[in-house]
Scaffold this active site. Sequence first.
Site, PDB file in Angstrom:
ATOM      1  N   GLU A 191     -45.343  44.488  15.968  1.00  0.00           N
ATOM      2  CA  GLU A 191     -45.443  45.940  15.720  1.00  0.00           C
ATOM      3  C   GLU A 191     -46.531  46.133  14.666  1.00  0.00           C
ATOM      4  OE1 GLU A 191     -41.686  47.039  13.941  1.00  0.00           O
ATOM      5  OE2 GLU A 191     -41.982  45.630  12.297  1.00  0.00           O
ATOM      6  N   CYS A 234     -31.280  15.433 -15.914  1.00  0.00           N
ATOM      7  CA  CYS A 234     -30.810  16.135 -17.119  1.00  0.00           C
ATOM      8  C   CYS A 234     -29.506  15.506 -17.601  1.00  0.00           C
ATOM      9  CB  CYS A 234     -30.602  17.624 -16.824  1.00  0.00           C
ATOM     10  SG  CYS A 234     -32.145  18.557 -16.723  1.00  0.00           S
ATOM     11  N   CYS A 257     -35.309  21.208 -10.302  1.00  0.00           N
ATOM     12  CA  CYS A 257     -34.331  21.494 -11.354  1.00  0.00           C
ATOM     13  C   CYS A 257     -34.641  22.851 -11.981  1.00  0.00           C
ATOM     14  CB  CYS A 257     -34.365  20.406 -12.424  1.00  0.00           C
ATOM     15  SG  CYS A 257     -33.168  20.710 -13.744  1.00  0.00           S
ATOM     16  N   HIS A 309     -44.702  30.352  -0.366  1.00  0.00           N
ATOM     17  CA  HIS A 309     -43.372  30.753  -0.841  1.00  0.00           C
ATOM     18  C   HIS A 309     -42.431  29.560  -1.003  1.00  0.00           C
ATOM     19  CE1 HIS A 309     -43.868  35.261   0.476  1.00  0.00           C
ATOM     20  NE2 HIS A 309     -44.618  34.924  -0.548  1.00  0.00           N
ATOM     21  N   TYR A 354     -28.919  29.188   1.146  1.00  0.00           N
ATOM     22  CA  TYR A 354     -30.007  28.259   1.506  1.00  0.00           C
ATOM     23  C   TYR A 354     -29.480  27.050   2.287  1.00  0.00           C
ATOM     24  CZ  TYR A 354     -33.225  31.213  -0.892  1.00  0.00           C
ATOM     25  OH  TYR A 354     -33.978  32.309  -1.230  1.00  0.00           O
ATOM     26  N   GLY A 376     -47.425  37.648  12.482  1.00  0.00           N
ATOM     27  CA  GLY A 376     -45.977  37.727  12.311  1.00  0.00           C
ATOM     28  C   GLY A 376     -45.530  38.048  10.900  1.00  0.00           C
ATOM     29  N   ASN A 405     -43.723  31.144   5.336  1.00  0.00           N
ATOM     30  CA  ASN A 405     -42.503  30.560   5.895  1.00  0.00           C
ATOM     31  C   ASN A 405     -42.128  29.292   5.143  1.00  0.00           C
ATOM     32  OD1 ASN A 405     -42.733  32.628   7.658  1.00  0.00           O
ATOM     33  ND2 ASN A 405     -43.480  31.396   9.367  1.00  0.00           N
TER      34      ASN A 405
HETATM   35  P1  OAD Z   1     -40.637  40.138   7.757  1.00  0.00           P
HETATM   36  O1  OAD Z   1     -39.285  39.906   8.326  1.00  0.00           O
HETATM   37  O2  OAD Z   1     -40.777  41.127   6.665  1.00  0.00           O
HETATM   38  O3  OAD Z   1     -41.644  40.571   8.920  1.00  0.00           O
HETATM   39  C1  OAD Z   1     -41.752  39.865  10.125  1.00  0.00           C
HETATM   40  C2  OAD Z   1     -42.776  40.567  10.988  1.00  0.00           C
HETATM   41  O4  OAD Z   1     -42.932  39.799  12.179  1.00  0.00           O
HETATM   42  C3  OAD Z   1     -42.360  41.973  11.438  1.00  0.00           C
HETATM   43  O5  OAD Z   1     -43.446  42.867  11.255  1.00  0.00           O
HETATM   44  C4  OAD Z   1     -42.023  41.817  12.923  1.00  0.00           C
HETATM   45  O6  OAD Z   1     -42.368  42.949  13.684  1.00  0.00           O
HETATM   46  C5  OAD Z   1     -42.921  40.644  13.306  1.00  0.00           C
HETATM   47  N1  OAD Z   1     -42.399  39.847  14.431  1.00  0.00           N
HETATM   48  C6  OAD Z   1     -41.111  39.615  14.807  1.00  0.00           C
HETATM   49  N2  OAD Z   1     -41.072  38.782  15.851  1.00  0.00           N
HETATM   50  C7  OAD Z   1     -42.367  38.476  16.160  1.00  0.00           C
HETATM   51  C8  OAD Z   1     -43.004  37.655  17.131  1.00  0.00           C
HETATM   52  N3  OAD Z   1     -42.290  36.964  18.036  1.00  0.00           N
HETATM   53  N4  OAD Z   1     -44.346  37.581  17.144  1.00  0.00           N
HETATM   54  C9  OAD Z   1     -45.091  38.273  16.237  1.00  0.00           C
HETATM   55  N5  OAD Z   1     -44.552  39.077  15.308  1.00  0.00           N
HETATM   56  C10 OAD Z   1     -43.212  39.166  15.248  1.00  0.00           C
HETATM   57  O7  OAD Z   1     -41.208  38.701   7.313  1.00  0.00           O
HETATM   58  P2  OAD Z   1     -42.441  38.353   6.361  1.00  0.00           P
HETATM   59  O8  OAD Z   1     -43.530  39.351   6.464  1.00  0.00           O
HETATM   60  O9  OAD Z   1     -42.771  36.940   6.614  1.00  0.00           O
HETATM   61  O10 OAD Z   1     -40.026  35.949   0.992  1.00  0.00           O
HETATM   62  O11 OAD Z   1     -41.764  38.488   4.951  1.00  0.00           O
HETATM   63  C11 OAD Z   1     -42.505  38.143   3.810  1.00  0.00           C
HETATM   64  C12 OAD Z   1     -41.587  37.574   2.761  1.00  0.00           C
HETATM   65  O12 OAD Z   1     -40.540  38.484   2.504  1.00  0.00           O
HETATM   66  C13 OAD Z   1     -40.885  36.294   3.174  1.00  0.00           C
HETATM   67  O13 OAD Z   1     -41.652  35.140   2.958  1.00  0.00           O
HETATM   68  C14 OAD Z   1     -39.661  36.300   2.326  1.00  0.00           C
HETATM   69  C15 OAD Z   1     -39.289  37.759   2.466  1.00  0.00           C
HETATM   70  O14 OAD Z   1     -38.551  38.329   1.486  1.00  0.00           O
HETATM   71  C16 OAD Z   1     -39.215  35.188   0.255  1.00  0.00           C
HETATM   72  O15 OAD Z   1     -38.101  34.826   0.602  1.00  0.00           O
HETATM   73  C17 OAD Z   1     -39.784  34.801  -1.058  1.00  0.00           C
END
Ligand code: OAD
Length: 263
Positions: free
Chosen positions: A230, A156, A132, A124, A71, A202, A107
Site C-alpha cells: 500500500e 555479572c 546484558c 534494529h 521475544y 515492505g 527486520n
Molecule cells: P510495519 O508493520 O509498520 O509496515 C509493514 C508495511 O509492509 C506496511 O506498509 C504493509 O502495507 C506492507 N506489506 C505488508 N505485506 C507486504 C508484502 N507482502 N509485500 C510488500 N509490502 C507488504 O513494519 P515496518 O515498517 O517494518 O521496530 O516497521 C518499522 C519498525 O516499526 C519495525 O522495525 C519495528 C516496528 O515497531 C522495532 O521493533 C524497533
Amino acid sequence: MTETMTTQGETPRLRIDDDTWVLVLTGAGVSAESGIRTFRDAGGLWEDYPVEQVASPGGFAADPALVWRFYSARRAKAKTCAPNPGHRALAAIEDRLGDRFLLATQNVDGLHGQAGNRRVVEIHGSLFLTRCSGCTRPPFPDDREYPDGPPKCDECAARGRTSLLRPHIVWFGEMLDPEDLLRIGSFLDQARRHRLVFLAVGTSGVVYPAAGMVLEARAAGAETWLVNAEPADNARHFHHFVEGPSGRVLPALFGEALGAVTR
Ligand code: OAD
C-alpha cells in the site's frame, strides 16, 4: 513527488548496469509472505502487544518477564519460517553486484541472511542475539526461549552483581548503532559517484531514522523506488512506486537484470 506509480498490470523493470550501485531498505512486509506478522497492518503485532510494554526500556524495567515472553514467542515463530521469493531476489541481486550492494533491514528475523545476503546491516538488531542490560559484554548468539522468566547475566554474577539479559533489539527511545549508520553513510558516499538506486520494500515509512533514508539517498543523487502493499507514509518522496506483494514484485522488478532469479 512520485513520477510513476504501478498498481496493477506488468511490473516495470529496474535497469541495472555495470555502474549501478543499489542500497535497499527492507521492513516487515518483506517477511509477511514467509508467515511473520507485520507491526501496523490489520492483525499486526502492535494490535496485540502495546509497543511501550514490550519494546521500550521502560517496559523492560517494569516487566522483564513479559518482554522475554514476547521475544521468546517471536524467536519460536521465526525459527519455523523460511525466506520467500522476495528475499531470494535480493540475495540474487547481491550475488550480481557484490560490493556495489548494501541491504539495510529493520527486520530482526534473520531471513535475509538465510536467503544468502551477506552485506546486511540489521539496523534494529536481531532476534537471535542477546546482550546484558547491565554490563558491556558484546551481544552473543542466542536462540533460546525464556518463557518462565528473564535470564540473568552469568558474567555479572561471576563479579557478584545481578543483571538481566535482554534481547539485542533497538527499542523505542533508543539510538541506532552509530557504526551501522556509518556503514550506510559511507556506502552512499561511494555510490554517489555512480548510478545509485535506492529501493525500499515492505515498510510503512513511519519509523525514523529508517523512513528518512530515502531523502539521504536522494541527496546522494539516487533514483528511488518503493515496493509496498500500500502507499507508505513517505511514498511521496520516491520517484517510483510499485504497489504489490514483494514476493511477486521483486523477482519481476529485477527480472531483466538477473535472468531467472529463482534458485
Ligand atoms: P510495519 O508493520 O509498520 O509496515 C509493514 C508495511 O509492509 C506496511 O506498509 C504493509 O502495507 C506492507 N506489506 C505488508 N505485506 C507486504 C508484502 N507482502 N509485500 C510488500 N509490502 C507488504 O513494519 P515496518 O515498517 O517494518 O521496530 O516497521 C518499522 C519498525 O516499526 C519495525 O522495525 C519495528 C516496528 O515497531 C522495532 O521493533 C524497533
